[in-house]
Design a protein around this motif. Structure first.
Motif, PDB file in Angstrom:
ATOM      1  N   ILE A  74       0.868  -1.173   0.000  1.00 53.78           N
ATOM      2  CA  ILE A  74       0.000   0.000   0.000  1.00 53.78           C
ATOM      3  C   ILE A  74       0.902   1.219   0.000  1.00 53.78           C
ATOM      4  N   GLU A  75       0.817   2.014  -1.062  1.00 52.87           N
ATOM      5  CA  GLU A  75       1.677   3.183  -1.205  1.00 52.87           C
ATOM      6  C   GLU A  75       1.022   4.411  -0.589  1.00 52.87           C
ATOM      7  N   ASN A  76       1.824   5.207   0.077  1.00 52.80           N
ATOM      8  CA  ASN A  76       1.322   6.441   0.670  1.00 52.80           C
ATOM      9  C   ASN A  76       1.056   7.488  -0.411  1.00 52.80           C
ATOM     10  N   GLU A  77       0.054   8.318  -0.143  1.00 48.47           N
ATOM     11  CA  GLU A  77      -0.282   9.418  -1.028  1.00 48.47           C
ATOM     12  C   GLU A  77      -0.140  10.730  -0.264  1.00 48.47           C
ATOM     13  N   LYS A  78      -0.060  11.825  -1.023  1.00 42.46           N
ATOM     14  CA  LYS A  78       0.115  13.135  -0.416  1.00 42.46           C
ATOM     15  C   LYS A  78      -1.184  13.933  -0.544  1.00 42.46           C
ATOM     16  N   PHE A  79      -1.568  14.611   0.551  1.00 40.70           N
ATOM     17  CA  PHE A  79      -2.804  15.380   0.578  1.00 40.70           C
ATOM     18  C   PHE A  79      -2.518  16.780   1.106  1.00 40.70           C
ATOM     19  N   GLU A  80      -3.323  17.741   0.648  1.00 42.17           N
ATOM     20  CA  GLU A  80      -3.155  19.115   1.100  1.00 42.17           C
ATOM     21  C   GLU A  80      -4.506  19.784   1.247  1.00 42.17           C
ATOM     22  N   MET A  81      -4.522  20.835   2.083  1.00 35.68           N
ATOM     23  CA  MET A  81      -5.669  21.718   2.228  1.00 35.68           C
ATOM     24  C   MET A  81      -5.109  23.125   2.397  1.00 35.68           C
ATOM     25  N   THR A  82      -5.524  24.045   1.526  1.00 33.15           N
ATOM     26  CA  THR A  82      -4.920  25.368   1.496  1.00 33.15           C
ATOM     27  C   THR A  82      -6.003  26.442   1.439  1.00 33.15           C
ATOM     28  N   VAL A  83      -5.828  27.500   2.241  1.00 32.97           N
ATOM     29  CA  VAL A  83      -6.758  28.633   2.225  1.00 32.97           C
ATOM     30  C   VAL A  83      -5.959  29.932   2.220  1.00 32.97           C
ATOM     31  N   ALA A  84      -6.598  30.979   1.709  1.00 37.57           N
ATOM     32  CA  ALA A  84      -5.972  32.296   1.677  1.00 37.57           C
ATOM     33  C   ALA A  84      -6.827  33.277   2.470  1.00 37.57           C
ATOM     34  N   VAL A  85      -6.172  34.106   3.259  1.00 37.19           N
ATOM     35  CA  VAL A  85      -6.834  35.151   4.035  1.00 37.19           C
ATOM     36  C   VAL A  85      -6.458  36.495   3.428  1.00 37.19           C
ATOM     37  N   ALA A  86      -7.449  37.284   3.116  1.00 32.69           N
ATOM     38  CA  ALA A  86      -7.189  38.595   2.510  1.00 32.69           C
ATOM     39  C   ALA A  86      -6.333  39.460   3.424  1.00 32.69           C
ATOM     40  N   ARG A  87      -5.315  40.058   2.844  1.00 36.55           N
ATOM     41  CA  ARG A  87      -4.411  40.911   3.621  1.00 36.55           C
ATOM     42  C   ARG A  87      -5.162  42.104   4.225  1.00 36.55           C
ATOM     43  N   ASP A  88      -6.147  42.611   3.524  1.00 35.72           N
ATOM     44  CA  ASP A  88      -6.940  43.721   4.038  1.00 35.72           C
ATOM     45  C   ASP A  88      -7.642  43.354   5.336  1.00 35.72           C
ATOM     46  N   ASP A  89      -8.148  42.103   5.418  1.00 30.53           N
ATOM     47  CA  ASP A  89      -8.847  41.679   6.633  1.00 30.53           C
ATOM     48  C   ASP A  89      -7.908  41.621   7.823  1.00 30.53           C
ATOM     49  N   ILE A  90      -6.665  41.242   7.575  1.00 29.21           N
ATOM     50  CA  ILE A  90      -5.685  41.203   8.665  1.00 29.21           C
ATOM     51  C   ILE A  90      -5.328  42.620   9.105  1.00 29.21           C
ATOM     52  N   GLU A  91      -5.091  43.476   8.140  1.00 29.51           N
ATOM     53  CA  GLU A  91      -4.760  44.859   8.476  1.00 29.51           C
ATOM     54  C   GLU A  91      -5.888  45.553   9.240  1.00 29.51           C
ATOM     55  N   ASP A  92      -7.142  45.197   8.882  1.00 32.50           N
ATOM     56  CA  ASP A  92      -8.301  45.848   9.491  1.00 32.50           C
ATOM     57  C   ASP A  92      -8.823  45.098  10.714  1.00 32.50           C
TER      58      ASP A  92
END
Length: 299
Positions: A74-92
């Motif tokens: 049984i070979e291992n597989e690679k998985f990902e989960m990625t999200v982006a947060v708006a820079r404006d929301d962080i600044e504000d």
């Protein structure tokens, strides 16, 4: 919020804590039907038990009961989960908007283990097991004997009983019973469309026509949200009382938190004015012992 390195690193730690806390708080379903096995390399190789060892009276020399007749990778597989947060929301300082989102990411990351394992059920009518047969097949071999763990019948009380009887009748090559599907828990796995039918068979004490239900608690209902669409009529029986399991969840790495939060060097920050957060892990799910599982297409 001032977007300096210290502030962004603190924010990353906060988001990571939300994800990991939610992931750890999730109650998984897969441990009931699959074994977890650590992996130290690209693939794991499992020894197929040609015949399960039995205790025998010691007369003469010991009889060595070989375990590894063949191996199954049984070979291992690679998985990902990625999200982006708006820079404006962080600044504000709109970070509170993202708190439930990152908690939900943690839940979805944990739920993915369930998805991998339960997808093995619906794919088991075509996916190959260690013996080169479909995991649910009519012609599995134990020595020279042929056995079936597959049906093409709808979920009814009579078909449930027949499936249980069939799996209880499995024997070794010399005719000794394997003894599976006698002890609880035995799981009746269904999707949402068959939940009411399953409850009627094993979940109520009184029959609709009156009188006690002889099949009450003969199996524990395990509801799978992945048995939908074409898999809607599928149903399964799993022996959950054994040390062995019919499936395996193989884990190469735990979820790793990855962030690209440097506004000066991150391509995402430059091109889309966003900070990127993600998870990465390596794992796989696969088939082990067909003797512990019965599946029907419901056709």
């Amino acid at each position: 919020m001032v977007l300096n390195r210290d502030a962004l690193n603190a924010l990353s730690r906060s988001f990571r804590a939300l994800v990991m806390e939610a992931r750890e708080g999730y109650q998984p379903l897969w441990p009931r039907i699959a074994a977890e096995v650590p992996s130290e390399t690209r693939a794991n190789y499992y020894a197929w038990l040609e015949s399960l060892p039995e205790v025998r009276k010691w007369v003469g020399a010991r009889q060595v009961q070989n375990l590894a007749a063949q191996t199954y990778a049984i070979e291992n597989e690679k998985f990902e989960m990625t999200v982006a947060v708006a820079r404006d929301d962080i600044e504000d300082d709109q970070i509170g908007l993202y708190t439930p989102l990152f908690r939900q990411l943690g839940i979805k990351a944990a739920e993915h283990d369930d998805q991998l394992v339960f997808n093995l059920l619906k794919e088991g009518f075509t996916a190959k097991a260690y013996d080169g047969k479909s995991f649910f097949a009519n012609d599995h071999k134990i020595g020279k004997k042929t056995f079936s763990n597959r049906g093409n019948v709808p979920l009814t009380r009579e078909n449930f009983r027949q499936a249980l009887a069939r799996m209880r009748s499995l024997t070794t090559e010399d005719g000794s019973p394997l003894g599976f599907f006698y002890r609880k828990p035995i799981y009746l796995v269904v999707g949402p469309a068959l939940e009411a039918t399953a409850l009627e068979i094993v979940g109520v004490q009184t029959l609709p026509s009156g009188g006690s239900n002889p099949d009450y608690q003969a199996a524990e209902i395990l509801l799978s949200p992945w048995l939908v669409d074409s898999a809607e009529p599928y149903w399964f029986l799993i022996d959950g009382a054994q040390a062995l399991k019919p499936f395996v969840l193989q884990r190469r790495t735990r979820p790793e938190w990855i962030v690209k939060n440097d506004p000066e060097t991150s391509e995402e920050a430059f091109s889309h004015d966003a900070i990127v957060y993600g998870l990465r892990e390596r794992k796989a799910a696969g088939y082990l012992f067909w003797q512990l599982a019965y599946g029907s297409t419901g056709a």
